[in-house]
Motif scaffolding. Structure first.
Motif, PDB file in Angstrom:
ATOM      1  N   ASP A 117       2.561  -3.000  -1.124  1.00 27.29           N
ATOM      2  CA  ASP A 117       3.435  -2.182  -1.965  1.00 27.29           C
ATOM      3  C   ASP A 117       4.747  -1.902  -1.230  1.00 27.29           C
ATOM      4  N   GLU A 118       5.810  -2.568  -1.632  1.00 30.75           N
ATOM      5  CA  GLU A 118       7.127  -2.471  -0.990  1.00 30.75           C
ATOM      6  C   GLU A 118       7.024  -2.596   0.535  1.00 30.75           C
ATOM      7  N   THR A 169       2.997   0.409  -8.565  1.00 31.95           N
ATOM      8  CA  THR A 169       1.946   0.922  -7.671  1.00 31.95           C
ATOM      9  C   THR A 169       0.633   1.073  -8.433  1.00 31.95           C
ATOM     10  N   GLN A 180       2.202   1.926  -0.194  1.00 30.62           N
ATOM     11  CA  GLN A 180       3.631   2.235  -0.259  1.00 30.62           C
ATOM     12  C   GLN A 180       4.021   3.180   0.885  1.00 30.62           C
TER      13      GLN A 180
HETATM   14 MG   LIG Z   1       5.510   2.462  -6.347  1.00 26.70          MG
END
Ligand SMILES: [Mg+2]
Ligand SMILES: Nc1ncnc2c1ncn2[C@@H]1O[C@H](COP(=O)(O)OP(=O)(O)O)[C@@H](O)[C@H]1O
Length: 186
Positions: free
Chosen positions: A139-140, A41, A71
């Motif tokens: 992010d993810e 991140t 995220q």
């Molecule tokens: Mg992260």
């Protein structure tokens, strides 16, 4: 092209990156992987220009337009699905098309509170893709999306970002493989 040169980043005593260098080429897809807490991140935030507290150089062309899926979803709960997207993209038609493409046609006018975690995630992805951008940082992005839907969503992201650069973080090597991404293990 986005270029990181000799990036050194620490939080207090903890050094996350020491003289880290990497070049992201245009029109490619990259998957940043690594264990929890390794700095994925942080690296994405540096690329996004949200964190400038580091030593070293980040270079990219001045007019490069970035978009980001955080995220956390960071959606506005008092707005409906479509308004969450059109708040940022003035292109209503494009916003609707992307939301529909992501399987959210039935909930365009639903309040966010009625949505599952996976649906919220898809709204966050749609919001990032509905604006005008050259590079999509995620992010993810697929983390809370049902396994049986994930491939459809990844196919859609692939289509939608065909001429763009994508840099995404994932814990899941299968996602990187499916998207044919260049791996950047941290
Ligand atoms: Mg992260
Ligand atoms: N604002 C902050 N202050 C202090 N430490 C932080 C801060 N943000 C992140 N960290 C620490 O830096 C490390 C990397 O965090 P992060 O980039 O979020 O990792 P990842 O996304 O790979 O899980 C973690 O150990 C985290 O606790």
């Amino acid at each position: 092209m986005m270029k990181l040169e000799n990036i050194t980043k620490s939080y207090g005593e903890t050094i996350l990156f020491h003289n880290f260098s990497y070049t992201f080429e245009d029109n490619c897809i990259y998957a940043i992987t690594g264990p929890s807490g390794c700095g994925k991140t942080t690296l994405l935030r540096i690329l996004a220009g949200l964190d400038s507290d580091y030593a070293g150089q980040l270079t990219y062309s001045k007019d490069l337009k970035l978009s980001m899926v955080f995220q956390e979803d960071r959606l506005l709960n008092h707005l409906n699905v479509l308004d969450n997207v059109t708040l940022f993209s003035k292109d209503q038609k494009k916003s609707m098309a992307i939301l529909e493409h992501l399987g959210l046609k039935e909930v365009l006018f639903s309040p966010l509170s009625k949505l599952s975690g996976g649906m919220r995630r898809r709204v966050a992805i749609a919001r990032a893709m509905a604006i005008d951008y050259d590079v999509l940082l995620m992010d993810e992005p697929f983390s809370s999306i049902d396994e049986n839907l994930k491939r459809t969503i990844m196919d859609m992201v692939k289509q939608e970002t065909a001429a763009k650069q994508v840099i995404f973080v994932t814990h899941n090597p299968a996602e990187a493989t499916y998207l044919n991404a260049t791996l950047l293990p941290l």
